[in-house]
Design a protein around this motif. Structure first.
Motif, PDB file in Angstrom:
ATOM      1  N   VAL A 103      -2.963  15.080  -2.349  1.00  0.00           N
ATOM      2  CA  VAL A 103      -3.601  14.144  -3.270  1.00  0.00           C
ATOM      3  C   VAL A 103      -3.526  12.769  -2.622  1.00  0.00           C
ATOM      4  CG1 VAL A 103      -3.553  13.086  -5.550  1.00  0.00           C
ATOM      5  CG2 VAL A 103      -2.980  15.516  -5.277  1.00  0.00           C
ATOM      6  N   TYR A 104      -4.654  12.127  -2.526  1.00  0.00           N
ATOM      7  CA  TYR A 104      -4.733  10.794  -1.920  1.00  0.00           C
ATOM      8  C   TYR A 104      -4.846   9.750  -3.024  1.00  0.00           C
ATOM      9  CZ  TYR A 104      -5.232  12.687   2.765  1.00  0.00           C
ATOM     10  OH  TYR A 104      -4.999  13.319   3.966  1.00  0.00           O
ATOM     11  N   TYR A 105      -3.939   8.783  -2.977  1.00  0.00           N
ATOM     12  CA  TYR A 105      -3.914   7.708  -3.954  1.00  0.00           C
ATOM     13  C   TYR A 105      -4.332   6.402  -3.289  1.00  0.00           C
ATOM     14  CZ  TYR A 105      -0.982  10.918  -6.654  1.00  0.00           C
ATOM     15  OH  TYR A 105      -0.498  12.004  -7.338  1.00  0.00           O
ATOM     16  N   CYS A 106      -5.162   5.655  -3.990  1.00  0.00           N
ATOM     17  CA  CYS A 106      -5.456   4.286  -3.599  1.00  0.00           C
ATOM     18  C   CYS A 106      -4.543   3.372  -4.398  1.00  0.00           C
ATOM     19  CB  CYS A 106      -6.917   3.956  -3.882  1.00  0.00           C
ATOM     20  SG  CYS A 106      -7.395   2.283  -3.413  1.00  0.00           S
ATOM     21  N   ALA A 107      -4.086   2.303  -3.784  1.00  0.00           N
ATOM     22  CA  ALA A 107      -3.172   1.403  -4.472  1.00  0.00           C
ATOM     23  C   ALA A 107      -3.339  -0.008  -3.937  1.00  0.00           C
ATOM     24  CB  ALA A 107      -1.736   1.880  -4.279  1.00  0.00           C
ATOM     25  N   THR A 108      -2.964  -0.973  -4.767  1.00  0.00           N
ATOM     26  CA  THR A 108      -3.035  -2.362  -4.355  1.00  0.00           C
ATOM     27  C   THR A 108      -1.752  -3.084  -4.736  1.00  0.00           C
ATOM     28  OG1 THR A 108      -4.411  -4.365  -4.424  1.00  0.00           O
ATOM     29  CG2 THR A 108      -4.149  -3.164  -6.483  1.00  0.00           C
ATOM     30  N   ALA A 109      -1.520  -4.198  -4.089  1.00  0.00           N
ATOM     31  CA  ALA A 109      -0.277  -4.936  -4.295  1.00  0.00           C
ATOM     32  C   ALA A 109      -0.577  -6.376  -4.682  1.00  0.00           C
ATOM     33  CB  ALA A 109       0.561  -4.898  -3.022  1.00  0.00           C
ATOM     34  N   ARG A 110       0.436  -7.062  -5.203  1.00  0.00           N
ATOM     35  CA  ARG A 110       0.265  -8.448  -5.640  1.00  0.00           C
ATOM     36  C   ARG A 110       0.230  -9.417  -4.475  1.00  0.00           C
ATOM     37  NH1 ARG A 110       4.483  -6.911  -9.370  1.00  0.00           N
ATOM     38  NH2 ARG A 110       3.613  -6.297 -11.382  1.00  0.00           N
ATOM     39  N   GLY A 111       0.792  -9.035  -3.350  1.00  0.00           N
ATOM     40  CA  GLY A 111       0.839  -9.944  -2.214  1.00  0.00           C
ATOM     41  C   GLY A 111      -0.506 -10.031  -1.521  1.00  0.00           C
ATOM     42  N   ALA A 112      -0.492 -10.579  -0.325  1.00  0.00           N
ATOM     43  CA  ALA A 112      -1.725 -10.744   0.441  1.00  0.00           C
ATOM     44  C   ALA A 112      -1.802  -9.819   1.643  1.00  0.00           C
ATOM     45  CB  ALA A 112      -1.860 -12.185   0.905  1.00  0.00           C
ATOM     46  N   TYR A 113      -0.618  -9.389   2.118  1.00  0.00           N
ATOM     47  CA  TYR A 113      -0.588  -8.627   3.359  1.00  0.00           C
ATOM     48  C   TYR A 113       0.141  -7.308   3.186  1.00  0.00           C
ATOM     49  CZ  TYR A 113      -2.158 -13.020   5.272  1.00  0.00           C
ATOM     50  OH  TYR A 113      -2.884 -14.142   5.516  1.00  0.00           O
ATOM     51  N   CYS A 114      -0.294  -6.337   3.958  1.00  0.00           N
ATOM     52  CA  CYS A 114       0.348  -5.029   3.948  1.00  0.00           C
ATOM     53  C   CYS A 114       1.727  -5.122   4.588  1.00  0.00           C
ATOM     54  CB  CYS A 114      -0.473  -4.025   4.757  1.00  0.00           C
ATOM     55  SG  CYS A 114      -2.184  -3.823   4.227  1.00  0.00           S
ATOM     56  N   SER A 115       2.633  -4.316   4.079  1.00  0.00           N
ATOM     57  CA  SER A 115       3.912  -4.087   4.757  1.00  0.00           C
ATOM     58  C   SER A 115       3.751  -2.799   5.551  1.00  0.00           C
ATOM     59  CB  SER A 115       5.044  -3.983   3.743  1.00  0.00           C
ATOM     60  OG  SER A 115       5.214  -5.185   3.047  1.00  0.00           O
ATOM     61  N   GLY A 116       2.993  -2.864   6.591  1.00  0.00           N
ATOM     62  CA  GLY A 116       2.663  -1.660   7.353  1.00  0.00           C
ATOM     63  C   GLY A 116       2.022  -0.636   6.441  1.00  0.00           C
ATOM     64  N   THR A 117       2.450   0.608   6.584  1.00  0.00           N
ATOM     65  CA  THR A 117       1.944   1.676   5.723  1.00  0.00           C
ATOM     66  C   THR A 117       3.000   2.109   4.715  1.00  0.00           C
ATOM     67  OG1 THR A 117       2.625   3.372   7.304  1.00  0.00           O
ATOM     68  CG2 THR A 117       0.368   2.531   7.494  1.00  0.00           C
ATOM     69  N   TYR A 118       4.002   1.263   4.476  1.00  0.00           N
ATOM     70  CA  TYR A 118       5.085   1.610   3.557  1.00  0.00           C
ATOM     71  C   TYR A 118       4.525   2.093   2.225  1.00  0.00           C
ATOM     72  CZ  TYR A 118       9.305   1.035   0.707  1.00  0.00           C
ATOM     73  OH  TYR A 118      10.357   1.224  -0.141  1.00  0.00           O
ATOM     74  N   VAL A 125      -5.683  -8.809   3.554  1.00  0.00           N
ATOM     75  CA  VAL A 125      -6.785  -9.703   3.190  1.00  0.00           C
ATOM     76  C   VAL A 125      -7.494 -10.260   4.426  1.00  0.00           C
ATOM     77  CG1 VAL A 125      -5.772 -10.300   0.979  1.00  0.00           C
ATOM     78  CG2 VAL A 125      -5.230 -11.689   2.974  1.00  0.00           C
ATOM     79  N   ASP A 126      -6.775 -10.332   5.554  1.00  0.00           N
ATOM     80  CA  ASP A 126      -7.395 -10.864   6.764  1.00  0.00           C
ATOM     81  C   ASP A 126      -8.070  -9.773   7.592  1.00  0.00           C
ATOM     82  OD1 ASP A 126      -4.399 -11.164   8.891  1.00  0.00           O
ATOM     83  OD2 ASP A 126      -5.232  -9.500   7.738  1.00  0.00           O
ATOM     84  N   GLY A 127      -8.097  -8.549   7.043  1.00  0.00           N
ATOM     85  CA  GLY A 127      -8.747  -7.453   7.750  1.00  0.00           C
ATOM     86  C   GLY A 127      -7.835  -6.657   8.670  1.00  0.00           C
ATOM     87  N   SER A 128      -6.579  -7.072   8.796  1.00  0.00           N
ATOM     88  CA  SER A 128      -5.641  -6.313   9.616  1.00  0.00           C
ATOM     89  C   SER A 128      -5.454  -4.920   9.026  1.00  0.00           C
ATOM     90  CB  SER A 128      -4.288  -7.019   9.659  1.00  0.00           C
ATOM     91  OG  SER A 128      -4.410  -8.308  10.201  1.00  0.00           O
ATOM     92  N   LEU A 134     -10.332  -8.107  -3.059  1.00  0.00           N
ATOM     93  CA  LEU A 134      -9.950  -7.876  -1.680  1.00  0.00           C
ATOM     94  C   LEU A 134      -9.734  -9.173  -0.926  1.00  0.00           C
ATOM     95  CD1 LEU A 134     -12.332  -4.923  -0.838  1.00  0.00           C
ATOM     96  CD2 LEU A 134     -10.004  -4.853  -1.710  1.00  0.00           C
ATOM     97  N   ASP A 135     -10.180 -10.303  -1.514  1.00  0.00           N
ATOM     98  CA  ASP A 135      -9.967 -11.598  -0.868  1.00  0.00           C
ATOM     99  C   ASP A 135      -8.503 -12.033  -0.958  1.00  0.00           C
ATOM    100  OD1 ASP A 135     -13.145 -12.919  -2.034  1.00  0.00           O
ATOM    101  OD2 ASP A 135     -12.624 -11.860  -0.185  1.00  0.00           O
ATOM    102  N   TYR A 136      -7.768 -11.474  -1.910  1.00  0.00           N
ATOM    103  CA  TYR A 136      -6.404 -11.958  -2.162  1.00  0.00           C
ATOM    104  C   TYR A 136      -5.330 -10.882  -2.080  1.00  0.00           C
ATOM    105  CZ  TYR A 136      -8.997 -15.950  -3.939  1.00  0.00           C
ATOM    106  OH  TYR A 136      -9.852 -17.009  -4.064  1.00  0.00           O
ATOM    107  N   ASN A 137      -5.740  -9.608  -2.133  1.00  0.00           N
ATOM    108  CA  ASN A 137      -4.751  -8.540  -2.210  1.00  0.00           C
ATOM    109  C   ASN A 137      -5.039  -7.427  -1.208  1.00  0.00           C
ATOM    110  OD1 ASN A 137      -5.386  -9.298  -5.478  1.00  0.00           O
ATOM    111  ND2 ASN A 137      -3.279  -9.509  -4.726  1.00  0.00           N
ATOM    112  N   PRO A 138      -4.000  -6.852  -0.653  1.00  0.00           N
ATOM    113  CA  PRO A 138      -4.192  -5.729   0.246  1.00  0.00           C
ATOM    114  C   PRO A 138      -4.451  -4.445  -0.546  1.00  0.00           C
ATOM    115  CG  PRO A 138      -1.875  -6.101  -0.038  1.00  0.00           C
ATOM    116  CD  PRO A 138      -2.570  -7.171  -0.827  1.00  0.00           C
ATOM    117  N   ILE A 139      -5.089  -3.499   0.085  1.00  0.00           N
ATOM    118  CA  ILE A 139      -5.293  -2.183  -0.535  1.00  0.00           C
ATOM    119  C   ILE A 139      -4.943  -1.121   0.485  1.00  0.00           C
ATOM    120  CG2 ILE A 139      -7.024  -0.548  -1.356  1.00  0.00           C
ATOM    121  CD1 ILE A 139      -8.263  -2.561  -3.001  1.00  0.00           C
TER     122      ILE A 139
END
Length: 124
Positions: free
Chosen positions: A92-107, A53-56, A29-34
């Motif tokens: 059905v609720y899916y959890c997912a993570t990305a390679r970047g650091a920040y979310c692209s909104g809720t896309y 990663v910054d808590g946004s 969670l220090d490097y990737n958004p979820i």
């Protein structure tokens, strides 16, 4: 290799609450958004919430004020608190993570790694 695992779904009455949890091993969670994405039968996937990663945090308009996303970096877990649940939240609720650091909104399609999903059913 990143593995994402969700838990916490179930059956709840309208107006009730649930807490979903997610662990992404091989990631941090220090490097990737979820985020969380849901899909109801016959409907497109809908991005629900994401935390950078910054808590946004980001929320879909349909859940704003009712759902709350938060993380525990020490446990490498992310939680989605679902309050004031409505029948239309059933999915059905899916959890997912990305390679970047920040979310692209809720896309809904910004993610690279996905969990297997957990069913949430809101019904009386």
């Amino acid at each position: 290799q990143v593995q994402v695992v969700e838990s916490g779904g179930g059956l709840v009455q309208p107006g009730g609450s649930l807490r979903l949890s997610c662990t992404a091993s091989g990631s941090t969670l220090d490097y990737n958004p979820i985020g969380w994405v849901r899909q109801a039968p016959g409907k497109e996937r809908e991005g629900v919430s994401c935390i950078s990663v910054d808590g946004s945090t980001y929320y879909a308009d349909s859940v704003k004020g009712r759902f709350h996303i938060f993380k525990d970096n020490a446990k490498n877990k992310v939680y989605l608190q679902l309050n004031s649940l409505k029948p239309e939240d059933s999915a059905v609720y899916y959890c997912a993570t990305a390679r970047g650091a920040y979310c692209s909104g809720t896309y809904a399609y910004q993610y690279d790694y996905w969990g297997q999903g957990t069913q949430v059913t809101v019904s009386s």
